[in-house]
Scaffold this motif. Sequence first.
Motif, PDB file in Angstrom:
ATOM      1  N   HIS A 108       0.803  -1.217   0.000  1.00  0.00           N
ATOM      2  CA  HIS A 108       0.000   0.000   0.000  1.00  0.00           C
ATOM      3  C   HIS A 108       0.842   1.276   0.000  1.00  0.00           C
ATOM      4  O   HIS A 108       0.302   2.370  -0.108  1.00  0.00           O
ATOM      5  N   GLY A 109       2.156   1.140   0.157  1.00  0.00           N
ATOM      6  CA  GLY A 109       3.013   2.304   0.263  1.00  0.00           C
ATOM      7  C   GLY A 109       3.903   2.517  -0.943  1.00  0.00           C
ATOM      8  O   GLY A 109       3.676   1.975  -2.028  1.00  0.00           O
ATOM      9  N   ASP A 110       4.947   3.279  -0.726  1.00  0.00           N
ATOM     10  CA  ASP A 110       5.875   3.665  -1.786  1.00  0.00           C
ATOM     11  C   ASP A 110       6.854   2.534  -2.088  1.00  0.00           C
ATOM     12  O   ASP A 110       7.468   1.968  -1.178  1.00  0.00           O
ATOM     13  N   HIS A 111       7.031   2.216  -3.364  1.00  0.00           N
ATOM     14  CA  HIS A 111       7.915   1.117  -3.748  1.00  0.00           C
ATOM     15  C   HIS A 111       9.374   1.406  -3.409  1.00  0.00           C
ATOM     16  O   HIS A 111      10.117   0.488  -3.034  1.00  0.00           O
ATOM     17  N   ARG A 158      -1.377   4.010   9.788  1.00  0.00           N
ATOM     18  CA  ARG A 158      -1.827   4.039   8.403  1.00  0.00           C
ATOM     19  C   ARG A 158      -1.307   2.814   7.672  1.00  0.00           C
ATOM     20  O   ARG A 158      -0.271   2.241   8.024  1.00  0.00           O
ATOM     21  N   LEU A 159      -2.036   2.417   6.620  1.00  0.00           N
ATOM     22  CA  LEU A 159      -1.669   1.222   5.873  1.00  0.00           C
ATOM     23  C   LEU A 159      -0.327   1.354   5.180  1.00  0.00           C
ATOM     24  O   LEU A 159       0.336   0.349   4.911  1.00  0.00           O
ATOM     25  N   ASP A 160       0.099   2.584   4.852  1.00  0.00           N
ATOM     26  CA  ASP A 160       1.322   2.762   4.068  1.00  0.00           C
ATOM     27  C   ASP A 160       2.550   3.043   4.931  1.00  0.00           C
ATOM     28  O   ASP A 160       3.607   3.403   4.405  1.00  0.00           O
ATOM     29  N   VAL A 161       2.443   2.878   6.238  1.00  0.00           N
ATOM     30  CA  VAL A 161       3.561   3.169   7.142  1.00  0.00           C
ATOM     31  C   VAL A 161       4.351   1.890   7.428  1.00  0.00           C
ATOM     32  O   VAL A 161       3.800   0.893   7.888  1.00  0.00           O
TER      33      VAL A 161
END
Length: 289
Positions: free
Chosen positions: A15-18, A269-272
């Motif tokens: 869900h986050g940054d590649h 958060r999902l992207d952390v």
Amino acid sequence: MRLGTIGIWSLAFTHGDHAEARDAATELEELGYGAIWLGGNPGGNPRGDLRTASVVLSATSRITVATGCVSIWDRPPGQLAAAYHALPERQRNRLLVGLGVSHAEVSGRYREPYHALRSYLEALDAAAPPLPSTARIVGAHGPQMTRLAAAGSTGVHAYLVSPAHTAWARSTLGEGPLLALEQTVIPHTDAGAARATARGMLAPYLALGNYRTAWLRGGFTAEDLADGGSDRLIDELFAWGKPDEIAARLTAHYRAGADHIAVQVVTDRLDVLARQAWRDLAAPELLPL
């Protein structure tokens, strides 16, 4: 497939940054973890196929990467097998494809999950070339699915389960198949705060029939599932407290028959990516990496 005893399970990889995911994966390998689990979530996984797995595999050289899980409704078996074989062999050798039937509340195509999964596994066997049973694992909690996982994959990936469920799963699987479970961790020593965080994370799962059925089958009551979950439910499904208390929960799962535990640290958060917590958990006195 070498998973080691401890891995990290995180939604942030999918869900986050590649770019950050690649950096975090490299660090997890250096810390000694055995596997990285690319988590989905009840509302659907925006990158639930093997694209993210390839990103993480390309950033590492030894650690196993597992999907948790690819929904059988979202990816036709022939396409999944082709995507698996499109990866370089050195990556495929470290990839464990987690498969799941998702939930009626999530997928509009949900129907007869046991028969659908059995057909899906058979189609993976029949693909040209096939996706090997040794390179796949099934998200399962009930008796039928657990036995099907043992027959058609390397084993079971269980999620949000107690040590009592782990003991039941091991007795159902027998000694051969892999039992790799997720353990949600809240590194907080205040009971009220820890349980509040746990209830926030648990809320969407309490709305899903498959999980509710599994928890009721495992000895929890309807009262345990009401009002965000009883303290008993929270304390059985989540590990919180001091580092030695968290370690004690993992030990309980091992003694109950787990082969591998994928630790999920709850974040806001999902992207952390919970990178500091992962470093803290890697202390030799806490986790047997």
